[in-house]
Design a protein around this motif. Structure first.
Motif, PDB file in Angstrom:
ATOM      1  N   ASP A 240       0.875  -1.440   0.040  1.00  0.00           N
ATOM      2  CA  ASP A 240       0.062   0.004   0.044  1.00  0.00           C
ATOM      3  C   ASP A 240       0.864   1.304   0.084  1.00  0.00           C
ATOM      4  O   ASP A 240       0.505   2.383  -0.199  1.00  0.00           O
ATOM      5  N   VAL A 241       2.049   1.336   0.377  1.00  0.00           N
ATOM      6  CA  VAL A 241       2.973   2.165   0.346  1.00  0.00           C
ATOM      7  C   VAL A 241       3.513   2.783  -1.133  1.00  0.00           C
ATOM      8  O   VAL A 241       4.166   1.794  -1.801  1.00  0.00           O
ATOM      9  N   PRO A 242       3.344   3.792  -1.702  1.00  0.00           N
ATOM     10  CA  PRO A 242       3.744   4.208  -3.074  1.00  0.00           C
ATOM     11  C   PRO A 242       5.231   4.510  -2.960  1.00  0.00           C
ATOM     12  O   PRO A 242       5.895   4.822  -2.078  1.00  0.00           O
ATOM     13  N   GLN A 243       5.820   4.060  -3.950  1.00  0.00           N
ATOM     14  CA  GLN A 243       7.394   4.298  -4.457  1.00  0.00           C
ATOM     15  C   GLN A 243       7.507   5.635  -4.708  1.00  0.00           C
ATOM     16  O   GLN A 243       7.356   5.869  -5.799  1.00  0.00           O
ATOM     17  N   THR A 244       7.847   6.290  -3.954  1.00  0.00           N
ATOM     18  CA  THR A 244       8.001   7.733  -4.224  1.00  0.00           C
ATOM     19  C   THR A 244       9.384   8.311  -3.641  1.00  0.00           C
ATOM     20  O   THR A 244       9.675   9.617  -3.927  1.00  0.00           O
TER      21      THR A 244
ATOM     22  N   PHE B  89      13.203  -4.460  -4.321  1.00  0.00           N
ATOM     23  CA  PHE B  89      13.122  -3.478  -5.218  1.00  0.00           C
ATOM     24  C   PHE B  89      11.939  -2.611  -4.551  1.00  0.00           C
ATOM     25  O   PHE B  89      12.024  -1.333  -4.772  1.00  0.00           O
ATOM     26  N   GLN B  90      10.990  -3.034  -3.733  1.00  0.00           N
ATOM     27  CA  GLN B  90       9.981  -2.028  -3.301  1.00  0.00           C
ATOM     28  C   GLN B  90      10.876  -1.216  -2.251  1.00  0.00           C
ATOM     29  O   GLN B  90      10.876  -0.006  -2.208  1.00  0.00           O
ATOM     30  N   LEU B  91      11.501  -1.714  -1.523  1.00  0.00           N
ATOM     31  CA  LEU B  91      12.484  -1.070  -0.388  1.00  0.00           C
ATOM     32  C   LEU B  91      13.324   0.185  -1.097  1.00  0.00           C
ATOM     33  O   LEU B  91      13.593   1.390  -0.596  1.00  0.00           O
ATOM     34  N   LYS B  92      14.012  -0.196  -2.233  1.00  0.00           N
ATOM     35  CA  LYS B  92      14.999   0.582  -2.838  1.00  0.00           C
ATOM     36  C   LYS B  92      13.828   1.901  -3.366  1.00  0.00           C
ATOM     37  O   LYS B  92      14.177   2.998  -3.444  1.00  0.00           O
ATOM     38  N   GLY B  93      13.022   1.382  -3.787  1.00  0.00           N
ATOM     39  CA  GLY B  93      11.843   2.446  -4.496  1.00  0.00           C
ATOM     40  C   GLY B  93      11.484   3.612  -3.208  1.00  0.00           C
ATOM     41  O   GLY B  93      10.751   4.696  -3.784  1.00  0.00           O
ATOM     42  N   PHE B  94      11.081   3.048  -1.925  1.00  0.00           N
ATOM     43  CA  PHE B  94      10.763   3.976  -0.933  1.00  0.00           C
ATOM     44  C   PHE B  94      12.032   4.973  -0.479  1.00  0.00           C
ATOM     45  O   PHE B  94      11.571   5.979   0.197  1.00  0.00           O
ATOM     46  N   LEU B  95      13.146   4.698  -0.975  1.00  0.00           N
ATOM     47  CA  LEU B  95      14.062   5.672  -0.397  1.00  0.00           C
ATOM     48  C   LEU B  95      14.590   6.513  -1.483  1.00  0.00           C
ATOM     49  O   LEU B  95      14.357   6.542  -2.651  1.00  0.00           O
TER      50      LEU B  95
ATOM     51  N   GLY C  11      20.528  -3.614  -7.098  1.00  0.00           N
ATOM     52  CA  GLY C  11      21.099  -2.208  -7.141  1.00  0.00           C
ATOM     53  C   GLY C  11      21.510  -1.503  -6.004  1.00  0.00           C
ATOM     54  O   GLY C  11      22.076  -0.266  -6.258  1.00  0.00           O
ATOM     55  N   PHE C  12      21.713  -2.007  -4.644  1.00  0.00           N
ATOM     56  CA  PHE C  12      22.145  -1.518  -3.837  1.00  0.00           C
ATOM     57  C   PHE C  12      23.531  -1.580  -3.782  1.00  0.00           C
ATOM     58  O   PHE C  12      24.125  -2.375  -4.493  1.00  0.00           O
ATOM     59  N   GLN C  13      24.272  -0.568  -2.953  1.00  0.00           N
ATOM     60  CA  GLN C  13      25.643  -0.456  -2.911  1.00  0.00           C
ATOM     61  C   GLN C  13      26.075  -0.390  -1.411  1.00  0.00           C
ATOM     62  O   GLN C  13      25.364  -0.103  -0.431  1.00  0.00           O
ATOM     63  N   ASP C  14      27.316  -0.606  -1.189  1.00  0.00           N
ATOM     64  CA  ASP C  14      27.975  -0.668   0.213  1.00  0.00           C
ATOM     65  C   ASP C  14      27.159  -1.499   1.163  1.00  0.00           C
ATOM     66  O   ASP C  14      26.823  -1.323   2.234  1.00  0.00           O
ATOM     67  N   VAL C  15      27.049  -2.572   0.598  1.00  0.00           N
ATOM     68  CA  VAL C  15      26.286  -3.707   1.152  1.00  0.00           C
ATOM     69  C   VAL C  15      27.123  -4.395   2.457  1.00  0.00           C
ATOM     70  O   VAL C  15      28.275  -4.930   2.298  1.00  0.00           O
ATOM     71  N   ARG C  16      26.555  -4.404   3.674  1.00  0.00           N
ATOM     72  CA  ARG C  16      27.382  -4.719   4.905  1.00  0.00           C
ATOM     73  C   ARG C  16      26.611  -5.918   5.362  1.00  0.00           C
ATOM     74  O   ARG C  16      25.372  -5.438   5.964  1.00  0.00           O
ATOM     75  N   LEU C  17      26.760  -6.858   5.742  1.00  0.00           N
ATOM     76  CA  LEU C  17      26.351  -7.871   6.843  1.00  0.00           C
ATOM     77  C   LEU C  17      26.978  -7.503   8.212  1.00  0.00           C
ATOM     78  O   LEU C  17      28.199  -7.426   8.705  1.00  0.00           O
TER      79      LEU C  17
END
Length: 325
Positions: A184-188, A211-217, A267-273
């Motif tokens: 329900d959260v728009p990708q803005t 991809f959703q999480l990326k679209g929220f940011l 497509g994320f970068q600087d990925v850290r565990l």
């Protein structure tokens, strides 16, 4: 009692104005259409809770606290309040301490926050989205750590009612939990930080969720992802045939290496565990505020390294990644 428009008055970030407006309209519509038979009882509890004067929220030993021992409320008020809060059982995320009442929740959510907090960007002045937030325990922690605005979404109405109970008791004004799902959260591209903790494995398409999480940011924003994982090589993923740890809606549990590859592929970068922790009985258990089955019941009694279905016992990882500028 529940007025979602209040959060609009506390948002001066133009990026969030129309997003929050769309979300509150959708939330109000969904709440109006609710036919939950428990809704009357929950609303009655909220009205009772709201009659107690609000006091600022603070943190003590991981508990979100309202009130203090220096100026305790009268014993009859405490009894009245505890009875109302008990109407909102089961309480799964916490713990909370309210005027001497210890809400001993199923999950010690403070332990997860202790693992996550040292590794994330400072939240001061940031706008935050927490998807699958439950009753908002972590949302309150984010706000108390300096976030400017925190919006949480969770479709389970009881979790929302618990959030509003704590809001009524604390008067916290820069946090809002809405009875919505992540779809329900728009990708803005509106948020500085997005949290998804305990949700990825419930999604039928985990790649689409990333991809959703990326679209929220916003560009340069930060994703905080906490989820179940398995030990294994890149490419290995557990797909439960039916249930996993007694949960029906677990679809994909990737190896740590697989999840790392998924995050990069999106497509994320600087990925850290930043953390890997096996869920313990200290962190998840039945209590007087959540009397149903919990972790102990989900594991093989003869081999606690396995679930009752024979799968590896719950192991949780935290990844942090940045959206490119």
């Amino acid at each position: 009692m529940i007025d979602y428009t209040k959060i609009l008055n506390n948002i001066d970030d133009l990026r969030l104005k129309w997003v929050s407006s769309a979300l509150t309209q959708e939330a109000t519509k969904k709440l109006t259409l609710q036919s939950n038979r428990d809704l009357v009882r929950w609303n009655d509890a909220l009205q009772r809770i709201a009659s107690v004067s609000a006091e600022p929220m603070h943190i003590t030993d991981g508990q979100l606290c309202v009130g203090n021992d220096t100026h305790p409320v009268a014993s009859h008020v405490c009894e009245f309040l505890e009875a109302a809060l008990k109407q909102l059982c089961p309480w799964r995320k916490g713990p909370f301490w309210v005027h001497g009442i210890h809400i001993d929740t199923e999950w010690r959510s403070d332990l997860k926050w202790e693992r996550v907090k040292p590794h994330i960007s400072e939240l001061t002045y940031r706008t935050v989205l927490d998807v699958g937030c439950g009753n908002g325990y972590h949302c309150f922690r984010m706000a108390l750590d300096g976030a400017k605005t925190v919006i949480g979404v969770d479709p389970f109405l009881l979790s929302n009612m618990q959030f509003w109970a704590m809001t009524a008791l604390s008067g916290q004004s820069n946090v809002c939990v809405l009875p919505l799902g992540v779809d329900d959260v728009p990708q803005t591209e509106s948020f500085d930080t997005v949290f998804s903790m305990g949700l990825l494995y419930h999604r039928k398409s985990p790649i689409d969720h990333l991809f959703q999480l990326k679209g929220f940011l916003r560009p340069g924003g930060e994703m905080v992802l906490e989820t179940l994982v398995i030990e294994g090589k890149e490419g290995e993923v557990l797909v439960p045939r039916d249930r996993y740890a007694m949960m029906r809606n677990v679809w994909f549990v990737p190896s740590i290496e697989s999840l790392h590859a998924w995050i990069l592929r999106v497509g994320f970068q600087d990925v850290r565990l930043v953390d890997v922790t096996r869920t313990s009985y200290e962190e998840q258990r039945s209590t007087s505020w959540m009397t149903f089955d919990s972790l102990k019941d989900f594991l093989d009694p003869d081999d606690t390294s396995r679930t009752r279905e024979g799968y590896p016992a719950p192991l949780r990882a935290v990844f942090i990644a940045q959206k490119p500028m």
